[in-house]
Structures are given as structure tokens and as C-alpha cells.
Write a protein that holds these residues in place. Structure first.
Motif, PDB file in Angstrom:
ATOM      1  N   THR A 160     151.220  41.441  46.476  1.00 49.75           N
ATOM      2  CA  THR A 160     150.253  40.868  45.970  1.00 49.75           C
ATOM      3  C   THR A 160     149.557  41.275  44.552  1.00 49.75           C
ATOM      4  OG1 THR A 160     147.651  40.150  46.730  1.00 49.75           O
ATOM      5  CG2 THR A 160     148.492  42.624  47.106  1.00 49.75           C
ATOM      6  N   ASP A 161     148.484  40.667  44.020  1.00 50.46           N
ATOM      7  CA  ASP A 161     148.095  41.183  42.733  1.00 50.46           C
ATOM      8  C   ASP A 161     146.434  40.787  42.918  1.00 50.46           C
ATOM      9  OD1 ASP A 161     147.949  38.510  42.112  1.00 50.46           O
ATOM     10  OD2 ASP A 161     149.616  38.553  40.831  1.00 50.46           O
ATOM     11  N   PHE A 162     145.950  40.686  41.685  1.00 47.30           N
ATOM     12  CA  PHE A 162     144.309  40.457  41.625  1.00 47.30           C
ATOM     13  C   PHE A 162     143.971  39.261  41.232  1.00 47.30           C
ATOM     14  CE2 PHE A 162     144.797  45.304  41.820  1.00 47.30           C
ATOM     15  CZ  PHE A 162     143.902  45.629  42.958  1.00 47.30           C
ATOM     16  N   THR A 163     144.881  38.522  41.163  1.00 43.68           N
ATOM     17  CA  THR A 163     144.630  37.088  41.268  1.00 43.68           C
ATOM     18  C   THR A 163     144.591  36.478  42.632  1.00 43.68           C
ATOM     19  OG1 THR A 163     147.046  36.164  41.236  1.00 43.68           O
ATOM     20  CG2 THR A 163     145.889  36.371  39.295  1.00 43.68           C
ATOM     21  N   PHE A 164     145.075  37.390  43.599  1.00 40.18           N
ATOM     22  CA  PHE A 164     145.037  36.966  44.934  1.00 40.18           C
ATOM     23  C   PHE A 164     144.065  37.936  45.715  1.00 40.18           C
ATOM     24  CE2 PHE A 164     146.729  36.630  49.578  1.00 40.18           C
ATOM     25  CZ  PHE A 164     147.289  35.368  49.197  1.00 40.18           C
ATOM     26  N   GLU A 165     144.056  39.099  45.161  1.00 40.09           N
ATOM     27  CA  GLU A 165     143.028  40.098  45.958  1.00 40.09           C
ATOM     28  C   GLU A 165     141.612  40.270  45.217  1.00 40.09           C
ATOM     29  OE1 GLU A 165     143.352  42.206  48.558  1.00 40.09           O
ATOM     30  OE2 GLU A 165     145.468  41.842  49.014  1.00 40.09           O
ATOM     31  N   PHE A 166     140.603  40.591  45.897  1.00 43.27           N
ATOM     32  CA  PHE A 166     139.248  40.917  45.421  1.00 43.27           C
ATOM     33  C   PHE A 166     139.483  42.183  44.728  1.00 43.27           C
ATOM     34  CE2 PHE A 166     138.050  37.942  48.967  1.00 43.27           C
ATOM     35  CZ  PHE A 166     137.511  37.014  48.205  1.00 43.27           C
ATOM     36  N   PRO A 167     138.775  42.668  43.617  1.00 42.79           N
ATOM     37  CA  PRO A 167     138.854  44.182  43.067  1.00 42.79           C
ATOM     38  C   PRO A 167     138.553  45.094  44.030  1.00 42.79           C
ATOM     39  CG  PRO A 167     137.534  42.529  41.647  1.00 42.79           C
ATOM     40  CD  PRO A 167     137.767  41.773  43.003  1.00 42.79           C
ATOM     41  N   ARG A 168     139.256  46.308  44.113  1.00 39.41           N
ATOM     42  CA  ARG A 168     139.251  47.272  44.872  1.00 39.41           C
ATOM     43  C   ARG A 168     139.677  48.584  44.456  1.00 39.41           C
ATOM     44  NH1 ARG A 168     141.336  47.748  49.876  1.00 39.41           N
ATOM     45  NH2 ARG A 168     141.820  49.806  49.169  1.00 39.41           N
ATOM     46  N   PRO A 169     139.459  49.753  45.182  1.00 41.77           N
ATOM     47  CA  PRO A 169     140.301  50.834  44.587  1.00 41.77           C
ATOM     48  C   PRO A 169     141.822  50.702  45.126  1.00 41.77           C
ATOM     49  CG  PRO A 169     138.156  51.559  46.026  1.00 41.77           C
ATOM     50  CD  PRO A 169     138.539  50.116  46.147  1.00 41.77           C
ATOM     51  N   THR A 170     142.683  51.508  44.354  1.00 37.06           N
ATOM     52  CA  THR A 170     144.088  51.435  44.613  1.00 37.06           C
ATOM     53  C   THR A 170     144.728  52.959  44.290  1.00 37.06           C
ATOM     54  OG1 THR A 170     146.262  50.593  44.296  1.00 37.06           O
ATOM     55  CG2 THR A 170     144.639  50.814  42.315  1.00 37.06           C
ATOM     56  N   TYR A 208     151.768  46.657  41.989  1.00 32.83           N
ATOM     57  CA  TYR A 208     151.640  45.215  42.419  1.00 32.83           C
ATOM     58  C   TYR A 208     152.753  44.448  41.872  1.00 32.83           C
ATOM     59  CZ  TYR A 208     147.110  46.924  43.822  1.00 32.83           C
ATOM     60  OH  TYR A 208     146.287  47.708  44.669  1.00 32.83           O
ATOM     61  N   MET A 209     153.316  43.526  42.822  1.00 30.58           N
ATOM     62  CA  MET A 209     154.383  42.664  42.405  1.00 30.58           C
ATOM     63  C   MET A 209     154.036  41.412  42.993  1.00 30.58           C
ATOM     64  SD  MET A 209     157.536  43.752  44.927  1.00 30.58           S
ATOM     65  CE  MET A 209     157.411  43.551  46.593  1.00 30.58           C
ATOM     66  N   GLY A 210     152.797  40.889  43.143  1.00 27.92           N
ATOM     67  CA  GLY A 210     152.569  39.471  43.652  1.00 27.92           C
ATOM     68  C   GLY A 210     153.262  38.479  42.908  1.00 27.92           C
ATOM     69  N   GLY A 211     153.562  37.607  43.594  1.00 32.43           N
ATOM     70  CA  GLY A 211     154.496  36.599  42.828  1.00 32.43           C
ATOM     71  C   GLY A 211     156.017  36.619  42.225  1.00 32.43           C
ATOM     72  N   PHE A 212     156.481  37.768  42.894  1.00 30.53           N
ATOM     73  CA  PHE A 212     157.728  38.503  42.323  1.00 30.53           C
ATOM     74  C   PHE A 212     159.160  37.501  42.669  1.00 30.53           C
ATOM     75  CE2 PHE A 212     157.805  39.880  46.496  1.00 30.53           C
ATOM     76  CZ  PHE A 212     159.065  39.877  47.023  1.00 30.53           C
ATOM     77  N   GLN A 213     158.612  36.818  43.822  1.00 25.92           N
ATOM     78  CA  GLN A 213     159.620  35.709  44.428  1.00 25.92           C
ATOM     79  C   GLN A 213     159.537  34.402  43.379  1.00 25.92           C
ATOM     80  OE1 GLN A 213     156.922  36.123  45.502  1.00 25.92           O
ATOM     81  NE2 GLN A 213     156.161  34.611  46.670  1.00 25.92           N
ATOM     82  N   CYS A 214     158.698  34.181  42.619  1.00 24.99           N
ATOM     83  CA  CYS A 214     158.300  32.941  41.878  1.00 24.99           C
ATOM     84  C   CYS A 214     159.174  33.010  40.560  1.00 24.99           C
ATOM     85  CB  CYS A 214     156.992  32.827  41.403  1.00 24.99           C
ATOM     86  SG  CYS A 214     155.629  32.859  42.939  1.00 24.99           S
ATOM     87  N   LYS A 215     159.812  31.625  40.305  1.00 24.22           N
ATOM     88  CA  LYS A 215     160.332  31.648  39.415  1.00 24.22           C
ATOM     89  C   LYS A 215     160.463  30.298  38.728  1.00 24.22           C
ATOM     90  CE  LYS A 215     164.073  31.314  42.471  1.00 24.22           C
ATOM     91  NZ  LYS A 215     165.364  31.663  43.219  1.00 24.22           N
ATOM     92  N   PRO A 216     160.940  29.799  37.530  1.00 28.30           N
ATOM     93  CA  PRO A 216     160.954  28.551  36.975  1.00 28.30           C
ATOM     94  C   PRO A 216     161.673  27.729  37.793  1.00 28.30           C
ATOM     95  CG  PRO A 216     161.315  30.204  35.155  1.00 28.30           C
ATOM     96  CD  PRO A 216     161.081  30.964  36.533  1.00 28.30           C
ATOM     97  N   SER A 217     161.190  26.484  38.004  1.00 25.36           N
ATOM     98  CA  SER A 217     161.950  25.515  38.925  1.00 25.36           C
ATOM     99  C   SER A 217     163.171  24.981  38.222  1.00 25.36           C
ATOM    100  CB  SER A 217     161.050  24.321  39.034  1.00 25.36           C
ATOM    101  OG  SER A 217     160.843  23.541  37.738  1.00 25.36           O
ATOM    102  N   LYS A 218     164.001  24.595  39.120  1.00 22.78           N
ATOM    103  CA  LYS A 218     165.510  24.262  38.577  1.00 22.78           C
ATOM    104  C   LYS A 218     165.400  22.848  38.998  1.00 22.78           C
ATOM    105  CE  LYS A 218     167.486  26.806  41.785  1.00 22.78           C
ATOM    106  NZ  LYS A 218     168.299  27.560  42.638  1.00 22.78           N
ATOM    107  N   PRO A 219     166.699  22.058  38.407  1.00 24.01           N
ATOM    108  CA  PRO A 219     166.623  20.716  38.276  1.00 24.01           C
ATOM    109  C   PRO A 219     166.713  20.371  39.979  1.00 24.01           C
ATOM    110  CG  PRO A 219     167.946  21.436  36.788  1.00 24.01           C
ATOM    111  CD  PRO A 219     167.348  22.526  37.449  1.00 24.01           C
ATOM    112  N   LEU A 220     166.105  19.253  40.478  1.00 28.86           N
ATOM    113  CA  LEU A 220     166.316  18.864  41.858  1.00 28.86           C
ATOM    114  C   LEU A 220     167.567  18.119  42.046  1.00 28.86           C
ATOM    115  CD1 LEU A 220     162.592  17.201  42.226  1.00 28.86           C
ATOM    116  CD2 LEU A 220     163.316  19.385  43.044  1.00 28.86           C
TER     117      LEU A 220
END
Length: 532
Positions: A264-274, A280-292
Motif C-alpha cells: 500500500t502507499d499514501f495515495t491509498f492509506e490515510f496519513p499515520r505513524p509508521t 511502502y511498495m503500493g502498486g508494485f505489481q502495476c506496469k505499463p499496458s501491453k498490446p491487446l
């Protein structure tokens, strides 16, 4: 005729090929994963580790549906049992939760029944994990195999405790790929979480709470803690006392992990202590799209200026109850957009010519396509993060687990409309889809969130790799771990110190009062005696 330069060219080509192959001096990673969507993102880490030259061994149950025994990226050790993901039971649980959700708007008891079903499922899931760990610990040959392999690190998901127990038994550094521990957000296990402004997941509160909302937040926190303790005390505590000693507690083993890779990251979480060892690796699985694939590209392009709607309800739910599916299909049929819907059930009779049903769809590539306008989703973390990454607004249909909370976070950020599955019909579904399609604020908000998410000095996946390799290089990361987990609740909250200070103040106040009283009596007592 052989030309001298051609020999050099061959050598350079060979050198380049050798450099592109995984190096022989990579580390050895033992992975203890969790099934379902958790495996989807663990596999991303495994593939990236492999590409960097590391050797990966994955522990999997033989009955696993998602974790394959054969892979070019890892070797596997298949166990006879211990699968927390029983397919038949999960199918029952999913069906039952959908039934209960349809009663939420008419029956308060359905909420409590859903909670009971969730706890039953959690007991059903955790018990075989602990039973299997008992067998592993007693299997001398298997434990010797683990010891002789000389792994550098254990990578696990602490949603279930198998990897935690094995890492400590082997004495290996421990890295978490984490969003949840047992029934609670990972943050609440490892980091300070003041209930005054850190909402408990599932309560549907933000970091700005009124007094009564804070009361509710505390009450739900106590309930979650009780459920956590029930599971822990039923299965993990007896196991830990048996194998690690009567003074060792399961939570200590969890909190002793070297690095927590938070999904997760703080585009997803509310601000909080850590904490220093939370990465934080929120969105680590996201990548540019490939041709369909060509047939999908042709279908998408046929939407012209209207664009495409994507619908998928995640790994576990391929179909909806027939009457709800009919409402969804009827709604889509009224829209000018093309629709690609992952649906494995009976073909709805109200299905329009604009809707394509698929057993599987390339979700990331479709979300990244410029013609995609809306994502109809159940609210799983992976899908929502991909929607944020690609800047696609959401119509949410939460079904179970953390999905209500995830979609609530999206709604308060102005990027999603959320419907309750129990009250869904073609009218309110059509209204929600049209709102997200045609009100500019939804797309503007999600694109702003996408820009915030992407504006980082380092890609989340690269950050995760750095810290896994850091732990491997340094045999752990003890300097980042707090010792607070070794303290009692009284010590952690300084109750003993506060009690001492209060007693000191009371004693000093009492001494002052007695002193003044004595002086008063002496001075005024003597004066009164003289007057007499």
C-alpha cells in the motif's frame, strides 16, 4: 573468408548474452506464500528476484490451485497438505457471504451472521496451516534439507503464520510481503496506531473523526483485537510455546521481522505513524499496458468515441447470482460503450450485443488502454491499485473481506461510486455507471491520484528489491527494528512510570499539606495559648 572483426563481434555478442543471464552468485530465497490474490502479487516479486539472478524455492501445498509446481522462475517443495485455501470451502464461503450481503439492508442480524461466517472461515483456514507446520518441524529429513540449503532470507506473507514460524525455526532473516497479519492491518501489528485518528479497516471512517466516531473506532478495535486473540490463542500460541519456549509469544515472532514490504502507499492509506523497517511498495505489481490480443483490440476499437467499460470481480468470484447478473447485463445493454466482462456463469438473457463475456481478461492491459472509461470492480487491492496507476475511475461492488474498506477509501477520494450488492438493480447500477462515465470529477480525481502515485524517486518494485537484497547482504536489518515488542502493555504505554509519578506527586502533596498543617498548629496554637 573469415574477417578479424567478425570474431570480435561474436565475442561481444556472447559477452552481452552472458551478462543478460541470471548471475551464478545470486542469493537463495525461501518463499512461503499465501494462495489466491496474495499469490498474484507474491509471484511478481519472485519473477523480479529471478531476473536479478537469485535462486528461489517456493513451498506450496500439493492441492494448490494457483501456485504451480513447475515454473521457470522457481523450484518448488510440494507438501501433502496444509492448504489454507480449501477450494470447496471457499466456494461455500463466497456463496454464503453473497447471500448474507443481500440481507444487509433488511436484517441487522445478517451483519452479525456474516461476522460469524468470517470467523468460521478463519478457523478453517488457520488450523491446517499450524497442523502442517507441526508435521514440518517433526520431519527431520525435510528440516535438514532446509538447513543444508543455506537460504539467505525467508520471504512470506504473514496473513497466515507458516512462514513466520519456519523462518524463526531456521534462524533466517525474515521479510514480509504484507497487507494483513491475523485479522488486522499490518500497521496495527508493527506501528503505533492512535485510534483518535487512525481508523480501523472496515469501520468506514477517515482520519478526521467526531467524538462518537472515535468511540466507534475504539469499540471496533477491541472487537478486532478479540478476534485476533481468539485465532492466535487457539492455534499459534500452543504451537509457539511447544517449539520456542513458554515465554515466547507469537506476536513477538511476527514483530521481529526485519523488513515489512507494505502492499500500500499514501495515495491509498490515510496519513499515520509508521516505522523504520516498514517499506511502502503500493502498486508494485502495476506496469505499463501491453498490446491487446488482436480480437480484443478489434473489439475495443469498435467502441469508437464511446470507449470501453471493464468489469471483473477478482480471483475468487467469477460469477454473480443469476438475478443480479441479469440486472448488470441489462444495464450494460443500455449503454453506448462496449463492455468486457469477466463472467464464468450462465449467459444472462438480457445481455446486449455490446458486451463481451470472457473467462479471463488481461486486466492491467485493458485498464491501461486509452479507450477504457470505467472499471467495475469488487474492490480488491490489486485491481484498485491498477486503476489508480492507469487513472481509471471505479464503480465498486464490494463482496467480502477488505473490499468495503478499500472502496470506501476510493469513494472519499472522489474516484468511485459504490453500490451494495444486495440492493443492486438495473436502475441504480445504470445511475452509478453514468455518473462515473459522464461527471468529469471522477476522472479528474483519479488522474490526479495517478500522478501522485507515479511521482516517486524510485519505482515501488525496485524499492522492494533493494530492501530484500539489503536484508540478504547484511543478514537481517536489526538496526531498523524497535524492541517495543519485547515490552509488556504496561511498559509500552508507560503505565508504571505514570503510576510512579502520580504517587510521587501525591506523596509530595501530602507531605506539603501535613507540613503546613503542623506549622499552622504550632504558630497559631502557641499564639492562642499566650492569649489564654
Amino acid at each position: 573468408i573469415f574477417h578479424p572483426m567478425s570474431g570480435w563481434l561474436r565475442l561481444v555478442t556472447l559477452a552481452a548474452l552472458l551478462c543478460s543471464l541470471p548471475t551464478a552468485d545470486g542469493g537463495k530465497v525461501l518463499v512461503f506464500p499465501v494462495e489466491g490474490s496474495h499469490w498474484v502479487n507474491m509471484k511478481v516479486l519472485i519473477q523480479e528476484l529471478y531476473s536479478r539472478g537469485h535462486h528461489i524455492t517456493v513451498i506450496r501445498p500439493k492441492t494448490s490451485i494457483f501456485i504451480k509446481a513447475e515454473s521457470p522462475h522457481y523450484q518448488s517443495i510440494s507438501l501433502d497438505d496444509g492448504n489454507e485455501f480449501d477450494a470447496n470451502f471457499m466456494n461455500y464461503f463466497t456463496t454464503r457471504m453473497l447471500q448474507l450481503r443481500r440481507e444487509f439492508h433488511t436484517s441487522t442480524a445478517a451483519y452479525f451472521k456474516a461476522g460469524e461466517e468470517l470467523m468460521t472461515m478463519m478457523h478453517h483456514a488457520h488450523k491446517p496451516v499450524v497442523d502442517k507446520m507441526q508435521e514440518i518441524f517433526e520431519d527431520a529429513k525435510l528440516m535438514q534439507l532446509f538447513q543444508e540449503a543455506k537460504y539467505d532470507v525467508v520471504l512470506t506473507d504473514p496473513c497466515f503464520g507458516g512462514g513466520v514460524l519456519l523462518a524463526h525455526r531456521l534462524g533466517l532473516p525474515l521479510v514480509f510481503n504484507v497487507r494483513w497479519t491475523i485479522l488486522e492491518d499490518g500497521h496495527h501489528t508493527v506501528a503505533p496506531s492512535p485510534l483518535s485518528y487512525v481508523p480501523i479497516p472496515g469501520v468506514k471512517l477517515t482520519d478526521k473523526m467526531t467524538f462518537w466516531q472515535r468511540v466507534l473506532n475504539v469499540l471496533i478495535a477491541l472487537m478486532v483485537r478479540n478476534n485476533h486473540m481468539t485465532i492466535k490463542e487457539s492455534y499459534y500460541t500452543p504451537f509457539v510455546h511447544r517449539h520456542f519456549g513458554p515465554d515466547v509469544h507469537y506476536d513477538e515472532l511476527v514483530q521481529a521481522a526485519d523488513v515489512w514490504l507494505m502492499r500500500t502507499d499514501f495515495t491509498f492509506e490515510f496519513p499515520r505513524p509508521t516505522m523504520p523497517n516498514v517499506v511502502y511498495m503500493g502498486g508494485f505489481q502495476c506496469k505499463p499496458s501491453k498490446p491487446l490480443p488482436q480480437h480484443l483490440e478489434d473489439f475495443v476499437q469498435s467502441s469508437a468515441e464511446h470507449g470501453v467499460i471493464i468489469m471483473s470481480l477478482g480471483t475468487l468470484v467469477g460469477t454473480l447470482p443469476e438475478d443480479i447478473a441479469e440486472h448488470v447485463a441489462a444495464t450494460f445493454a443500455q449503454l453506448p460503450q462496449k463492455v468486457i466482462w469477466r463472467h464464468t456463469g450462465k449467459r444472462p438473457s438480457t445481455l446486449g450485443n455490446n458486451t463481451l463475456l470472457l473467462d479471463w481478461l488481461p486486466q492491467n492491459d485493458l485498464l491501461g488502454h486509452p479507450k477504457t472509461r470505467v472499471f467495475v470492480a469488487h474492490g480488491g487491492t490489486n485491481g484498485l491499485q491498477e486503476a489508480i496507476y492507469h487513472g481509471v475511475p471505479i464503480v465498486g461492488l464490494p463482496l467480502m473481506f477488505d473490499q468495503d474498506d478499500n472502496l470506501f477509501r476510493m469513494r472519499v477520494r472522489g474516484i468511485a461510486k459504490v453500490l451494495e450488492i444486495g440492493t443492486l438493480n438495473k436502475d441504480n447500477f445504470l445511475e452509478a455507471v453514468k455518473a462515473v462515465l459522464y461527471e468529469p470529477s471522477y476522472r479528474e480525481n483519479v488522474q490526479q491520484l495517478s500522478r501522485l502515485h507515479r511521482d516517486q524517486p524510485m519505482k515501488p518494485l525496485d524499492r522492494a528489491m533493494f530492501w530484500i537484497e539489503f536484508v540478504m547482504r547484511h543478514k537481517g536489518a536489526a538496526h531498523l527494528r524497535t524492541n517495543s515488542y519485547k515490552m509488556s502493555w504496561i511498559q509500552y504505554h508507560s503505565i508504571d512510570v505514570i503510576a510512579l509519578l502520580l504517587m510521587s506527586v501525591m506523596m509530595m502533596s501530602l507531605i506539603c499539606i501535613l507540613t503546613v498543617k503542623c506549622l499552622w498548629c504550632k504558630v497559631f496554637g502557641e499564639r492562642k495559648a499566650k492569649l489564654d
